[in-house]
Design a protein around this motif. Structure first.
Motif, PDB file in Angstrom:
ATOM      1  N   THR A  71       0.860  -1.176   0.000  1.00 47.20           N
ATOM      2  CA  THR A  71       0.000   0.000   0.000  1.00 47.20           C
ATOM      3  C   THR A  71       0.902   1.233   0.000  1.00 47.20           C
ATOM      4  OG1 THR A  71      -0.062   0.148   2.402  1.00 47.20           O
ATOM      5  CG2 THR A  71      -1.761  -1.219   1.353  1.00 47.20           C
ATOM      6  N   ILE A  72       0.323   2.382  -0.293  1.00 43.97           N
ATOM      7  CA  ILE A  72       1.101   3.627  -0.255  1.00 43.97           C
ATOM      8  C   ILE A  72       1.722   3.831   1.132  1.00 43.97           C
ATOM      9  CG2 ILE A  72       0.934   6.158  -0.345  1.00 43.97           C
ATOM     10  CD1 ILE A  72      -0.982   5.814  -2.733  1.00 43.97           C
ATOM     11  N   PRO A  73       0.952   3.720   2.232  1.00 45.05           N
ATOM     12  CA  PRO A  73       1.588   3.921   3.545  1.00 45.05           C
ATOM     13  C   PRO A  73       2.737   2.949   3.825  1.00 45.05           C
ATOM     14  CG  PRO A  73      -0.784   4.065   3.764  1.00 45.05           C
ATOM     15  CD  PRO A  73      -0.504   3.587   2.361  1.00 45.05           C
ATOM     16  N   GLN A  74       2.585   1.691   3.427  1.00 46.23           N
ATOM     17  CA  GLN A  74       3.669   0.723   3.644  1.00 46.23           C
ATOM     18  C   GLN A  74       4.917   1.126   2.866  1.00 46.23           C
ATOM     19  OE1 GLN A  74       1.541  -2.766   2.325  1.00 46.23           O
ATOM     20  NE2 GLN A  74       1.275  -3.526   4.406  1.00 46.23           N
ATOM     21  N   ALA A  75       4.717   1.466   1.606  1.00 49.26           N
ATOM     22  CA  ALA A  75       5.849   1.830   0.755  1.00 49.26           C
ATOM     23  C   ALA A  75       6.525   3.104   1.258  1.00 49.26           C
ATOM     24  CB  ALA A  75       5.378   2.010  -0.687  1.00 49.26           C
ATOM     25  N   VAL A  76       5.726   4.085   1.668  1.00 51.37           N
ATOM     26  CA  VAL A  76       6.291   5.357   2.132  1.00 51.37           C
ATOM     27  C   VAL A  76       6.997   5.184   3.471  1.00 51.37           C
ATOM     28  CG1 VAL A  76       5.746   7.737   2.798  1.00 51.37           C
ATOM     29  CG2 VAL A  76       4.657   6.727   0.794  1.00 51.37           C
ATOM     30  N   THR A  77       6.481   4.313   4.324  1.00 51.98           N
ATOM     31  CA  THR A  77       7.159   4.039   5.597  1.00 51.98           C
ATOM     32  C   THR A  77       8.572   3.533   5.334  1.00 51.98           C
ATOM     33  OG1 THR A  77       5.097   3.558   6.759  1.00 51.98           O
ATOM     34  CG2 THR A  77       7.106   2.661   7.720  1.00 51.98           C
ATOM     35  N   LEU A  78       8.704   2.569   4.440  1.00 52.00           N
ATOM     36  CA  LEU A  78      10.028   2.034   4.107  1.00 52.00           C
ATOM     37  C   LEU A  78      10.919   3.119   3.508  1.00 52.00           C
ATOM     38  CD1 LEU A  78       8.969  -1.388   2.538  1.00 52.00           C
ATOM     39  CD2 LEU A  78      10.011  -1.005   4.780  1.00 52.00           C
ATOM     40  N   LEU A  79      10.351   3.907   2.618  1.00 49.79           N
ATOM     41  CA  LEU A  79      11.106   4.969   1.953  1.00 49.79           C
ATOM     42  C   LEU A  79      11.624   5.998   2.958  1.00 49.79           C
ATOM     43  CD1 LEU A  79      12.008   6.392  -0.655  1.00 49.79           C
ATOM     44  CD2 LEU A  79       9.750   7.439  -0.753  1.00 49.79           C
ATOM     45  N   LEU A  80      10.751   6.451   3.856  1.00 47.76           N
ATOM     46  CA  LEU A  80      11.159   7.469   4.829  1.00 47.76           C
ATOM     47  C   LEU A  80      12.159   6.913   5.837  1.00 47.76           C
ATOM     48  CD1 LEU A  80       7.800   9.368   5.467  1.00 47.76           C
ATOM     49  CD2 LEU A  80       9.766  10.136   4.132  1.00 47.76           C
ATOM     50  N   ARG A  81      12.038   5.630   6.159  1.00 47.04           N
ATOM     51  CA  ARG A  81      13.035   5.011   7.043  1.00 47.04           C
ATOM     52  C   ARG A  81      14.400   5.032   6.377  1.00 47.04           C
ATOM     53  NH1 ARG A  81       9.590  -0.031   8.977  1.00 47.04           N
ATOM     54  NH2 ARG A  81       8.536   0.911  10.744  1.00 47.04           N
ATOM     55  N   GLU A  82      14.437   4.668   5.100  1.00 49.33           N
ATOM     56  CA  GLU A  82      15.706   4.669   4.362  1.00 49.33           C
ATOM     57  C   GLU A  82      16.252   6.084   4.224  1.00 49.33           C
ATOM     58  OE1 GLU A  82      15.168   2.769   0.595  1.00 49.33           O
ATOM     59  OE2 GLU A  82      14.605   0.860   1.503  1.00 49.33           O
ATOM     60  N   GLU A  83      15.372   7.021   3.956  1.00 45.76           N
ATOM     61  CA  GLU A  83      15.774   8.413   3.743  1.00 45.76           C
ATOM     62  C   GLU A  83      16.315   9.035   5.029  1.00 45.76           C
ATOM     63  OE1 GLU A  83      16.458  11.993   1.857  1.00 45.76           O
ATOM     64  OE2 GLU A  83      16.028  10.036   0.981  1.00 45.76           O
ATOM     65  N   GLY A  84      15.691   8.706   6.137  1.00 46.01           N
ATOM     66  CA  GLY A  84      16.118   9.268   7.412  1.00 46.01           C
ATOM     67  C   GLY A  84      15.577  10.658   7.679  1.00 46.01           C
ATOM     68  N   GLY A  85      14.636  11.110   6.862  1.00 48.35           N
ATOM     69  CA  GLY A  85      14.055  12.432   7.061  1.00 48.35           C
ATOM     70  C   GLY A  85      12.823  12.617   6.200  1.00 48.35           C
ATOM     71  N   ALA A  86      12.238  13.794   6.313  1.00 44.71           N
ATOM     72  CA  ALA A  86      11.002  14.102   5.598  1.00 44.71           C
ATOM     73  C   ALA A  86      11.245  14.242   4.097  1.00 44.71           C
ATOM     74  CB  ALA A  86      10.406  15.400   6.144  1.00 44.71           C
ATOM     75  N   LEU A  87      10.200  13.958   3.326  1.00 49.88           N
ATOM     76  CA  LEU A  87      10.244  14.139   1.875  1.00 49.88           C
ATOM     77  C   LEU A  87       8.946  14.794   1.404  1.00 49.88           C
ATOM     78  CD1 LEU A  87      11.618  10.691   0.612  1.00 49.88           C
ATOM     79  CD2 LEU A  87      12.805  12.884   0.524  1.00 49.88           C
ATOM     80  N   HIS A  88       9.054  15.553   0.327  1.00 48.09           N
ATOM     81  CA  HIS A  88       7.881  16.157  -0.310  1.00 48.09           C
ATOM     82  C   HIS A  88       7.165  15.082  -1.129  1.00 48.09           C
ATOM     83  CE1 HIS A  88       5.568  18.673  -3.113  1.00 48.09           C
ATOM     84  NE2 HIS A  88       5.574  19.551  -2.118  1.00 48.09           N
ATOM     85  N   VAL A  89       5.856  15.228  -1.292  1.00 50.65           N
ATOM     86  CA  VAL A  89       5.085  14.211  -2.023  1.00 50.65           C
ATOM     87  C   VAL A  89       5.609  13.996  -3.446  1.00 50.65           C
ATOM     88  CG1 VAL A  89       2.934  14.271  -0.714  1.00 50.65           C
ATOM     89  CG2 VAL A  89       3.259  15.866  -2.588  1.00 50.65           C
ATOM     90  N   ASN A  90       6.107  15.036  -4.096  1.00 46.43           N
ATOM     91  CA  ASN A  90       6.645  14.856  -5.453  1.00 46.43           C
ATOM     92  C   ASN A  90       7.869  13.942  -5.433  1.00 46.43           C
ATOM     93  OD1 ASN A  90       4.689  16.546  -6.510  1.00 46.43           O
ATOM     94  ND2 ASN A  90       6.005  18.348  -6.482  1.00 46.43           N
ATOM     95  N   GLU A  91       8.712  14.123  -4.437  1.00 45.40           N
ATOM     96  CA  GLU A  91       9.903  13.274  -4.298  1.00 45.40           C
ATOM     97  C   GLU A  91       9.495  11.851  -3.919  1.00 45.40           C
ATOM     98  OE1 GLU A  91      13.867  12.236  -4.486  1.00 45.40           O
ATOM     99  OE2 GLU A  91      12.905  14.068  -5.182  1.00 45.40           O
TER     100      GLU A  91
END
Length: 74
Positions: A4-24
């Motif tokens: 799901t979008i929340p699952q995918a974004v959770t993994l992404l933000l964990r890897e990123e280590g910080g906030a991201l804009h929706v476009n990114e």
């Protein structure tokens, strides 16, 4: 496996280590092979994250995880 979008974004933000804009977020999910349905994927992401208590809005269109794993913080 489809996420799901929340699952995918959770993994992404964990890897990123910080906030991201929706476009990114959208661009990174696309690069990762995420398939979007609907005509406005960035709006879908924003709505999905707004509705989910796992995320917090830190700036217009910019989201981070509500709780960061303290063991990974440096």
């Amino acid at each position: 496996m489809d996420r799901t979008i929340p699952q995918a974004v959770t993994l992404l933000l964990r890897e990123e280590g910080g906030a991201l804009h929706v476009n990114e977020i959208y661009n990174r999910l696309l690069e990762g092979g995420f398939r979007f349905t609907g005509q406005n994927p960035t709006i879908s992401i924003a709505v999905s994250l707004n509705r989910n208590t796992r995320f917090r809005k830190v700036a217009p269109g910019t989201f981070d995880l509500m709780i960061r794993d303290a063991s990974k913080a440096s």
